[in-house]
Design an enzyme around this catalytic site. Structure first.
Site, PDB file in Angstrom:
ATOM      1  N   ASP A 170      39.635  47.233  27.133  1.00  0.00           N
ATOM      2  CA  ASP A 170      38.935  46.460  28.163  1.00  0.00           C
ATOM      3  C   ASP A 170      37.455  46.333  27.788  1.00  0.00           C
ATOM      4  OD1 ASP A 170      37.745  45.455  30.480  1.00  0.00           O
ATOM      5  OD2 ASP A 170      39.085  46.567  31.816  1.00  0.00           O
TER       6      ASP A 170
ATOM      7  N   SER B 252      39.538  45.771  39.408  1.00  0.00           N
ATOM      8  CA  SER B 252      38.242  45.353  38.895  1.00  0.00           C
ATOM      9  C   SER B 252      37.159  45.552  39.958  1.00  0.00           C
ATOM     10  CB  SER B 252      38.320  43.894  38.427  1.00  0.00           C
ATOM     11  OG  SER B 252      37.173  43.534  37.697  1.00  0.00           O
TER      12      SER B 252
ATOM     13  N   HIS C 199      41.116  43.600  29.948  1.00  0.00           N
ATOM     14  CA  HIS C 199      40.867  43.586  31.389  1.00  0.00           C
ATOM     15  C   HIS C 199      41.931  42.799  32.144  1.00  0.00           C
ATOM     16  CE1 HIS C 199      38.145  44.422  34.702  1.00  0.00           C
ATOM     17  NE2 HIS C 199      38.203  43.161  35.087  1.00  0.00           N
TER      18      HIS C 199
END
Length: 411
Positions: free
Chosen positions: A320, A218, A352
């Site tokens: 996501d 991320s 995600h």
């Protein structure tokens, strides 16, 4: 996703019913692994007392609480943030059975070396996850956790670190200053210092200096690749400040990352990471291009730098919503056009947090984890044979709680 199959080959798509691929999965792994190519070291041990652990936990809690109030003053406490914080609390409670087991191992396992100092700034420390088997030198993963540049913390890598250590891989999870304690330049500097420390010292812990991999998740994927490119540019300019080399990194793994901030700023604003706050993190609108790796590698002045970089391997869930998978799709395309080696693995329906939390908490076979391990152990027939016989990972959270957590997740 409407991504033509001939644009990004090999692309492997995973679903709950198995693997769907334009190429055979095993063959894809073999090709990717081949591209990447009787010492018995004793890892140094340090004494850890219960009192010290309690004191450290209290200090970290106090620091995070103080920074949290500072952050809330920046964000404001509007309806959207109240909803997201409530959803985050419910999400954490539902997955608490898994978090508690991981936390117990993090604090009490003899395989974990916590709070190793790598720099002189706040939060310049890292955790090491060490295999119990020290017969041979081990591959090393330098891991940078996510957290929207705001709530990142090295312990977020505990689950990955513990599981990779069971497969004879050393993991170094690097902490770094978050906003508002620091801005993006501070984060990149911290990560670069942490990478330097690992490259210089990991052999003392049994690590193989010829098999060091960099991985970010991320926001951590964004920060780590920024540090990676910054170092490559320094080396090309032969700056005296260079104290580690990108040639020491065998490959870069990016999990659910964002690599073009100009394309993402409006998306983040719509999801609650407001434009004003995001620009404060990134040091103003004029800095967005500088800290967008997808844009940076197209700069003609560094044309000769990109082809010399190690392989990039990106992983992203097609479902996501926090950072859409197009972020990885376009970055891979741009890398290839610039002359770099890059591969993308998309996972159908994965969000995600599915790839990093929910799926590992389920136990059993984890396609992302197996893919990463196959690359880490490429060329080591004994390790690959051992991997093939490894038992499925245990389930840490009941399925009903995982499904409910997925429904309320704010990510």
């Amino acid at each position: 996703m409407a991504v033509p199959a001939d644009r990004l080959r090999p692309v492997v798509k995973f679903s709950g019913q198995g693997i769907r691929s334009d190429e055979d999965s095993a063959e894809s792994r073999r090709l990717l692994s081949s591209r990447l190519g009787a010492v018995k070291p004793q890892a140094p041990r340090r004494q850890q007392s219960f009192t010290r652990d309690i004191g450290h936990a209290a200090a970290v809690t106090l620091l995070l609480t103080r920074l949290g109030f500072t952050l809330l003053r920046s964000l404001g406490v509007g309806y959207r943030w109240v909803v997201k914080l409530t959803a985050l609390a419910v999400y954490a409670i539902l997955l608490m059975p898994g978090f508690l087991q991981v936390m117990y191992d993090y604090y009490f396992s003899s395989q974990v070396r916590r709070d190793i100092i790598y720099g002189n700034q706040p939060r310049n420390s890292l955790d090491l996850y060490l295999p119990t088997n020290t017969d041979t030198k081990k591959p090393v993963v330098i891991f940078v956790s996510g957290g929207a540049w705001i709530i990142g913390y090295k312990a977020w890598g505990a689950l990955l670190g513990l599981q990779l250590a069971e497969r004879d891989v050393i993991v170094a999870s690097i902490d770094y200053r978050n906003f508002p304690q620091g801005t993006i330049s501070d984060m990149v500097k911290d990560i670069s210092q942490g990478i330097s420390y690992v490259c210089k010292n990991i052999a003392d812990y049994g690590g193989d200096q010829d098999r060091i991999f960099l991985m970010g998740q991320s926001a951590g994927a964004h920060i780590s690749v920024c540090a990676f490119l910054e170092q490559a540019i320094k080396e090309a300019g032969k700056e005296e400040s260079v104290d580690w080399s990108v040639s020491q990194i065998k490959a870069y793994f990016g999990l659910s990352g964002g690599y073009n901030l100009l394309k993402l700023i409006d998306h983040f604003d719509s999801r609650g990471l407001y434009r004003s706050v995001f620009l404060s993190i990134m040091e103003g609108e004029e800095s967005l291009s500088k800290f967008s790796p997808e844009i940076r590698i197209q700069d003609p002045s560094i044309r000769d730098v990109v082809p010399s970089l190690p392989s990039f391997v990106l992983f992203h869930g097609a479902g996501d919503y926090s950072i859409p998978s197009d972020a990885s799709v376009t970055f891979v395309e741009t890398l290839r056009k610039a002359g770099a080696q890059a591969d993308l693995f998309l996972y159908e329906g994965k969000t995600h947090t599915d790839l990093f939390l929910q799926d590992p908490f389920r136990g059993g076979n984890d396609e992302l984890f197996d893919q990463i391990v196959s690359i880490l152990h490429a060329g080591d027939e004994e390790a690959l044979a051992k991997d093939s016989m490894a038992p499925p990972k245990p389930r840490l959270v009941p399925e009903i709680l995982i499904r409910l957590a997925r429904m309320v997740s704010p990510f």
